[in-house]
Design an enzyme around this catalytic site. Sequence first.
Site, PDB file in Angstrom:
ATOM      1  N   GLY A 150       0.913  -1.166   0.080  1.00 17.56           N
ATOM      2  CA  GLY A 150       0.152   0.046  -0.038  1.00 17.56           C
ATOM      3  C   GLY A 150       0.808   1.262   0.101  1.00 17.56           C
ATOM      4  N   ALA A 151       0.235   2.206   0.463  1.00 17.08           N
ATOM      5  CA  ALA A 151       0.683   3.597   0.132  1.00 17.08           C
ATOM      6  C   ALA A 151       1.401   3.988  -1.022  1.00 17.08           C
ATOM      7  CB  ALA A 151       1.941   3.916   1.207  1.00 17.08           C
ATOM      8  N   HIS A 190       5.005   2.439  -7.702  1.00 23.32           N
ATOM      9  CA  HIS A 190       3.767   1.251  -7.899  1.00 23.32           C
ATOM     10  C   HIS A 190       2.904   1.518  -9.032  1.00 23.32           C
ATOM     11  CE1 HIS A 190       4.492   1.304  -3.463  1.00 23.32           C
ATOM     12  NE2 HIS A 190       4.490   0.368  -3.555  1.00 23.32           N
TER      13      HIS A 190
HETATM   14  O1  PAF Z   1       8.104  -4.624  -2.156  1.00 25.52           O
HETATM   15  C1  PAF Z   1       7.177  -4.498  -1.062  1.00 25.52           C
HETATM   16  O2  PAF Z   1       6.165  -3.759  -1.187  1.00 25.52           O
HETATM   17  C2  PAF Z   1       7.083  -5.813  -0.221  1.00 25.52           C
HETATM   18  O3  PAF Z   1       8.200  -6.298   0.235  1.00 25.52           O
HETATM   19  C3  PAF Z   1       5.920  -6.929  -1.046  1.00 25.52           C
HETATM   20  C4  PAF Z   1       6.744  -7.721  -1.939  1.00 25.52           C
HETATM   21  C5  PAF Z   1       4.817  -6.540  -1.310  1.00 25.52           C
HETATM   22  C6  PAF Z   1       5.851  -8.195   0.141  1.00 25.52           C
HETATM   23  O4  PAF Z   1       5.157  -7.721   1.199  1.00 25.52           O
END
Ligand code: PAF
Length: 289
Positions: free
Chosen positions: A29-30, A35
Amino acid sequence: MFLFTTVAEYQTQRSAWQGKTLALVPTMGALHEGHQALIRHARSVADVVVVSIFVNPLQFGPQEDLAAYPRPKAQDLAICEQLGVDAVFYPSPPEMYPEGPDSLTRVVPPVSMTENFCGAFRPGHFEGVATVVLKLFSITQPDVAVFGEKDAQQLAIIQKMVRDLNLPVRIVPHPTLRDERGLALSSRNQYLKTPQEQEAALCLSQILSGVQQALTNAGGSLPAEETLERLQAAVLAPWQSGPVSVRVQYLAAVDAVTFQPVARLQPGVRVLMAAYVNQVRLIDNGLLL
Ligand code: PAF
């Protein structure tokens, strides 16, 4: 867009997607620009895009503040909706670990891949990452999973897990997003408060591009240790005094697949670094061409 909080609800819908290709973007998230680039990429390679949002307690150390990790749920869901995500899997910790984390079966990546670099400063972190990623793969059953190259050690460990355990998923690495000055995008950049801190943060990408430049000038092979030391000293020289301190935690050249240190810089080698700009820890890396 579907929002699933339980495995059972998700899996009912997963059956309805039989015959379509499914891409998973695992996140905590965030959601930031980085992302969003992963999600857009997932959108371009599969029929169905699922984003998982789970702040995984297993990958936080006792000194790291799990409770303080940001959880802007409404904002994250709005971003997913806007990017055309088909479903968000948003489980609670008890949904993921009903018997609690202590008695859990875990994935233990090879020590040789976890003992150095980020792993050296976060014991147990990559075990927690590998365990939750395997569990997310089992639940969501993706054909493809997209991970950012910015977390290069995490990516290499997940790729190794997929190979070693014959997991039926294709890992798609996505290049690090950078701002116009070269700074790798990260949620931590928001803690760089002053213009001098923001300027100092560019040291990481300047060292990495300096390594590439030196290698190109040398025609494709250089001794790793002395070249990295020389470039680090040159880039950090202006920051030796003044209000902003830049402290390199590690700067190393590794085999991009095994993550073992290499003696020579050459195309295909990955250069990794972590540094503190005042109190803000930043990481970056680049694959030598
Ligand atoms: O990179 C991330 O945000 C985390 O390490 C992941 C791959 C979602 C695992 O919790």
